[in-house]
Design an enzyme around this catalytic site. Sequence first.
Site, PDB file in Angstrom:
ATOM      1  N   ASP A 102       0.825  -1.218   0.000  1.00 54.35           N
ATOM      2  CA  ASP A 102       0.000   0.000   0.000  1.00 54.35           C
ATOM      3  C   ASP A 102       0.860   1.270   0.000  1.00 54.35           C
ATOM      4  O   ASP A 102       0.678   2.154  -0.829  1.00 54.35           O
ATOM      5  CB  ASP A 102      -0.855   0.042   1.273  1.00 54.35           C
ATOM      6  CG  ASP A 102      -2.311  -0.255   0.987  1.00 54.35           C
ATOM      7  OD1 ASP A 102      -2.713  -0.181  -0.177  1.00 54.35           O
ATOM      8  OD2 ASP A 102      -3.036  -0.559   1.953  1.00 54.35           O
ATOM      9  N   GLU A 125      -5.458   6.748   0.310  1.00 53.41           N
ATOM     10  CA  GLU A 125      -5.876   6.107   1.547  1.00 53.41           C
ATOM     11  C   GLU A 125      -4.836   6.286   2.660  1.00 53.41           C
ATOM     12  O   GLU A 125      -5.176   6.364   3.822  1.00 53.41           O
ATOM     13  CB  GLU A 125      -6.136   4.619   1.281  1.00 53.41           C
ATOM     14  CG  GLU A 125      -7.271   4.109   2.110  1.00 53.41           C
ATOM     15  CD  GLU A 125      -7.602   2.650   1.854  1.00 53.41           C
ATOM     16  OE1 GLU A 125      -7.124   2.092   0.858  1.00 53.41           O
ATOM     17  OE2 GLU A 125      -8.342   2.088   2.673  1.00 53.41           O
ATOM     18  N   ASP A 190      -6.488   4.372  -4.806  1.00 56.80           N
ATOM     19  CA  ASP A 190      -6.451   3.236  -3.876  1.00 56.80           C
ATOM     20  C   ASP A 190      -5.289   2.353  -4.321  1.00 56.80           C
ATOM     21  O   ASP A 190      -5.378   1.641  -5.321  1.00 56.80           O
ATOM     22  CB  ASP A 190      -7.777   2.459  -3.907  1.00 56.80           C
ATOM     23  CG  ASP A 190      -7.873   1.498  -2.729  1.00 56.80           C
ATOM     24  OD1 ASP A 190      -6.832   1.250  -2.076  1.00 56.80           O
ATOM     25  OD2 ASP A 190      -8.976   0.998  -2.454  1.00 56.80           O
ATOM     26  N   ILE A 192      -3.808  -0.368  -3.112  1.00 53.39           N
ATOM     27  CA  ILE A 192      -4.203  -1.792  -3.218  1.00 53.39           C
ATOM     28  C   ILE A 192      -5.647  -1.892  -2.760  1.00 53.39           C
ATOM     29  O   ILE A 192      -5.953  -1.842  -1.569  1.00 53.39           O
ATOM     30  CB  ILE A 192      -3.325  -2.731  -2.352  1.00 53.39           C
ATOM     31  CG1 ILE A 192      -1.866  -2.709  -2.835  1.00 53.39           C
ATOM     32  CG2 ILE A 192      -3.872  -4.166  -2.437  1.00 53.39           C
ATOM     33  CD1 ILE A 192      -0.957  -3.694  -2.096  1.00 53.39           C
ATOM     34  N   ASP A 193      -6.539  -2.011  -3.726  1.00 52.17           N
ATOM     35  CA  ASP A 193      -7.947  -2.214  -3.411  1.00 52.17           C
ATOM     36  C   ASP A 193      -8.161  -3.724  -3.366  1.00 52.17           C
ATOM     37  O   ASP A 193      -7.662  -4.452  -4.236  1.00 52.17           O
ATOM     38  CB  ASP A 193      -8.806  -1.572  -4.518  1.00 52.17           C
ATOM     39  CG  ASP A 193     -10.286  -1.736  -4.239  1.00 52.17           C
ATOM     40  OD1 ASP A 193     -10.682  -1.661  -3.065  1.00 52.17           O
ATOM     41  OD2 ASP A 193     -11.040  -1.936  -5.215  1.00 52.17           O
ATOM     42  N   THR A 195      -7.597  -5.674  -0.313  1.00 54.60           N
ATOM     43  CA  THR A 195      -6.413  -6.142   0.430  1.00 54.60           C
ATOM     44  C   THR A 195      -6.538  -7.620   0.813  1.00 54.60           C
ATOM     45  O   THR A 195      -5.545  -8.343   0.797  1.00 54.60           O
ATOM     46  CB  THR A 195      -6.221  -5.295   1.705  1.00 54.60           C
ATOM     47  OG1 THR A 195      -7.461  -5.213   2.380  1.00 54.60           O
ATOM     48  CG2 THR A 195      -5.763  -3.894   1.360  1.00 54.60           C
ATOM     49  N   HIS A 297     -18.603  -6.325   3.597  1.00 58.26           N
ATOM     50  CA  HIS A 297     -18.539  -5.186   2.661  1.00 58.26           C
ATOM     51  C   HIS A 297     -19.830  -4.989   1.874  1.00 58.26           C
ATOM     52  O   HIS A 297     -20.061  -3.919   1.326  1.00 58.26           O
ATOM     53  CB  HIS A 297     -17.376  -5.370   1.674  1.00 58.26           C
ATOM     54  CG  HIS A 297     -16.031  -5.275   2.341  1.00 58.26           C
ATOM     55  ND1 HIS A 297     -14.860  -5.465   1.667  1.00 58.26           N
ATOM     56  CD2 HIS A 297     -15.693  -5.001   3.630  1.00 58.26           C
ATOM     57  CE1 HIS A 297     -13.839  -5.328   2.506  1.00 58.26           C
ATOM     58  NE2 HIS A 297     -14.318  -5.046   3.696  1.00 58.26           N
ATOM     59  N   SER A 321     -12.220  -6.333  -4.699  1.00 52.22           N
ATOM     60  CA  SER A 321     -11.705  -5.148  -5.412  1.00 52.22           C
ATOM     61  C   SER A 321     -12.538  -4.672  -6.596  1.00 52.22           C
ATOM     62  O   SER A 321     -13.554  -5.286  -6.954  1.00 52.22           O
ATOM     63  CB  SER A 321     -10.268  -5.385  -5.892  1.00 52.22           C
ATOM     64  OG  SER A 321     -10.252  -6.054  -7.136  1.00 52.22           O
ATOM     65  N   ASP A 351     -12.660   3.746  -3.835  1.00 55.82           N
ATOM     66  CA  ASP A 351     -13.111   2.372  -4.105  1.00 55.82           C
ATOM     67  C   ASP A 351     -14.009   2.301  -5.338  1.00 55.82           C
ATOM     68  O   ASP A 351     -14.417   1.198  -5.735  1.00 55.82           O
ATOM     69  CB  ASP A 351     -13.877   1.809  -2.898  1.00 55.82           C
ATOM     70  CG  ASP A 351     -12.952   1.380  -1.776  1.00 55.82           C
ATOM     71  OD1 ASP A 351     -11.793   1.028  -2.061  1.00 55.82           O
ATOM     72  OD2 ASP A 351     -13.385   1.415  -0.603  1.00 55.82           O
TER      73      ASP A 351
HETATM   74  P1  AMP Z   1     -14.368  -5.272  -1.960  1.00 56.81           P
HETATM   75  O1  AMP Z   1     -13.062  -5.864  -2.284  1.00 56.81           O
HETATM   76  O2  AMP Z   1     -15.209  -4.983  -3.153  1.00 56.81           O
HETATM   77  O3  AMP Z   1     -15.087  -6.050  -0.905  1.00 56.81           O
HETATM   78  O4  AMP Z   1     -14.092  -3.827  -1.388  1.00 56.81           O
HETATM   79  C1  AMP Z   1     -12.960  -3.503  -0.691  1.00 56.81           C
HETATM   80  C2  AMP Z   1     -13.183  -2.163  -0.057  1.00 56.81           C
HETATM   81  O5  AMP Z   1     -14.263  -2.237   0.824  1.00 56.81           O
HETATM   82  C3  AMP Z   1     -12.051  -1.668   0.786  1.00 56.81           C
HETATM   83  O6  AMP Z   1     -11.177  -0.886   0.028  1.00 56.81           O
HETATM   84  C4  AMP Z   1     -12.726  -0.859   1.885  1.00 56.81           C
HETATM   85  O7  AMP Z   1     -12.481   0.540   1.686  1.00 56.81           O
HETATM   86  C5  AMP Z   1     -14.190  -1.117   1.677  1.00 56.81           C
HETATM   87  N1  AMP Z   1     -14.958  -1.391   2.891  1.00 56.81           N
HETATM   88  C6  AMP Z   1     -14.509  -1.554   4.161  1.00 56.81           C
HETATM   89  N2  AMP Z   1     -15.549  -1.740   5.009  1.00 56.81           N
HETATM   90  C7  AMP Z   1     -16.667  -1.689   4.276  1.00 56.81           C
HETATM   91  C8  AMP Z   1     -18.078  -1.783   4.577  1.00 56.81           C
HETATM   92  N3  AMP Z   1     -18.524  -1.995   5.806  1.00 56.81           N
HETATM   93  N4  AMP Z   1     -18.949  -1.662   3.549  1.00 56.81           N
HETATM   94  C9  AMP Z   1     -18.530  -1.456   2.292  1.00 56.81           C
HETATM   95  N5  AMP Z   1     -17.226  -1.352   1.951  1.00 56.81           N
HETATM   96  C10 AMP Z   1     -16.305  -1.464   2.918  1.00 56.81           C
HETATM   97 MG    MG Z   2     -10.224  -0.169  -1.480  1.00 58.07          MG
END
Ligand code: AMP
Ligand code: MG
Length: 410
Positions: A102, A125, A190, A192-193, A195, A297, A321, A351
Site C-alpha cells: 500500500d 488512503e 487506492d 491496493i484495493d 487487500t 462489505h 476489489s 473504491d
Molecule cells: P471489496 O473488495 O469490493 O469487498 O471492497 C474492498 C473495499 O471495501 C475496501 O477498500 C474498503 O475501503 C471497503 N470497505 C470496508 N468496510 C466496508 C463496509 N462496511 N462496507 C462497504 N465497503 C467497505
Molecule cells: Mg479499497
Amino acid sequence: MLPRPQLTLLLLSILLAILAITTIPSRLITRLSLFAHHLLHPAPTTNNILKKHNYTTMAYEKELHLAQLAVQRATLLTRRVYAAKSKGTLSKSDASPVTIGDFGAQALIIAAIKHAFPSDEVVGEEDADDLRTNEVLRSHIWELVQEAKLDDAEAEAVLGGPIKDADAMLTALDAGRSAGGAKGRIWALDPIDGTKGFLRGGQYAVCLALMVDGEVKVGVLGCPNLPVDDKERLDTGIGADQTDADGKGVLFSAVLGQGATSRPLTRGTLAEGTSIKMKPLEDITQATFCESVEAGHSSHGDQAAIAEKLGITKESVRMDSQAKYASIARGAGDLYLRLPTSKTYQEKIWDHAAGVVIVGEAGGTVTDAWGKKLDFSIGRTLSGNKGVVAAPKAIHPEVIKVVIEVLGSK
Ligand code: AMP
Ligand code: MG
C-alpha cells in the site's frame, strides 16, 4: 559619391540613432532583447509538450498516459511484494505485505502525478505518519520503491524517473491528504484495493482516477490477477489462486466520452489497447452477477434475494476489489451488486471512481441502491449515496426496481 542632400540625410539618421540608443532607458532595451529572444526561442506551449510525447489534442490524453504508466509501475511493486510473501522472504519488518504494498504503490503513483501535474491534489488512503516513526518499515519500503522501475526509459521519464530519496517518498505519501470536493483537479487513489484478495492470492486492483470539479474524467485499474483474454467469462474460482500465472494481468482505462479499453499489463511501455464493451444481455435470467468476497462489505443476503427475484439462476461470482467493475465492463460478467451492510458506512471515493467511469464508457450505468448517481463531489466519501448497482444501461432500471423492492421489504 552621394549627392549632397542625401549625404546630409544619412548623417542626420546616424546621429539620431546614436542619440536614441544613449537616451532610451535600459529597461526598455532589456524588454526589447527579451522580446527578440522570445521570437527566436518560443516558450514550450501545451501543443509543443503534446507533440514531444506524440500526444494529440484529445482531452485528458496526457493525464490518461501518466495514470496508465503510474498504475503499471505500481503493480510491479505489488507483485514483487506478493512474491516475497509467498516465498517467505518478507521477514525484515513486522508489517503485513498489504501495508508494505500500500505505502510503496501510493508513493510511486503520487510522485508521478506531482511530477507531471504539480498543483493537482490527491485523495489517497495512506499518509506517512506511521513510516516517519518506524525506521525499519520505512527503509524496507524505500528499498522496494527503488526497485520498482519500468524497463523503458521513455516511460520512466514520463513518470519523472525514480523517487529521489526516502524523504521524497514520505513527501509523496503525505500528498494524498486532500479532502476532495467539488472544485479543481483531484485524483482518487487506492494503491491496493481488495487487500484481502491480495493476501489470499485472489483479485486485487491498483486504482487511480482523475476528477475535475467533482466529476470523474479519467479512470485506470491495474488488475494483476485477471486473465488477459476479455472474452473469458467469469467463473466462481476467479477470486482465488490466480497469482502471477503466465498470461495474467490487465490494465483497464477510460476517459469520459472516449470509451474504455483493456490491455495486458507489461513491465515497460504500454501494450496495444483493445476497446471493451459490456455484454448485451437479452435475458436477465442468464446474468452473471459479481459481489464482494467479504460479507462485511456488502449484503450477500440482500444480493441473493435480488438475484432470485430477477430470476437469475447462476451462482454469484465473488471477487475482491474493483476487478468486479473491470470484469463487467469487458463483458466477462454482467452485474455488480453492492448492497450496504450498515446504516452508517460511507463508501470511499477511491473504491469506485475508476470503476464507475470504465463501466460507464463500456455501456453501463452505475448508481447507488436507490438509482441515484454517485456523487464524487462531496469529499473523501460518497456520503450522499448508499450501496452500488452497476448494470448494462438497458437493464439497469429493471435491476433498480427489484433492489428497491428488496430494500423496502426489510
Ligand atoms: P471489496 O473488495 O469490493 O469487498 O471492497 C474492498 C473495499 O471495501 C475496501 O477498500 C474498503 O475501503 C471497503 N470497505 C470496508 N468496510 C466496508 C463496509 N462496511 N462496507 C462497504 N465497503 C467497505
Ligand atoms: Mg479499497
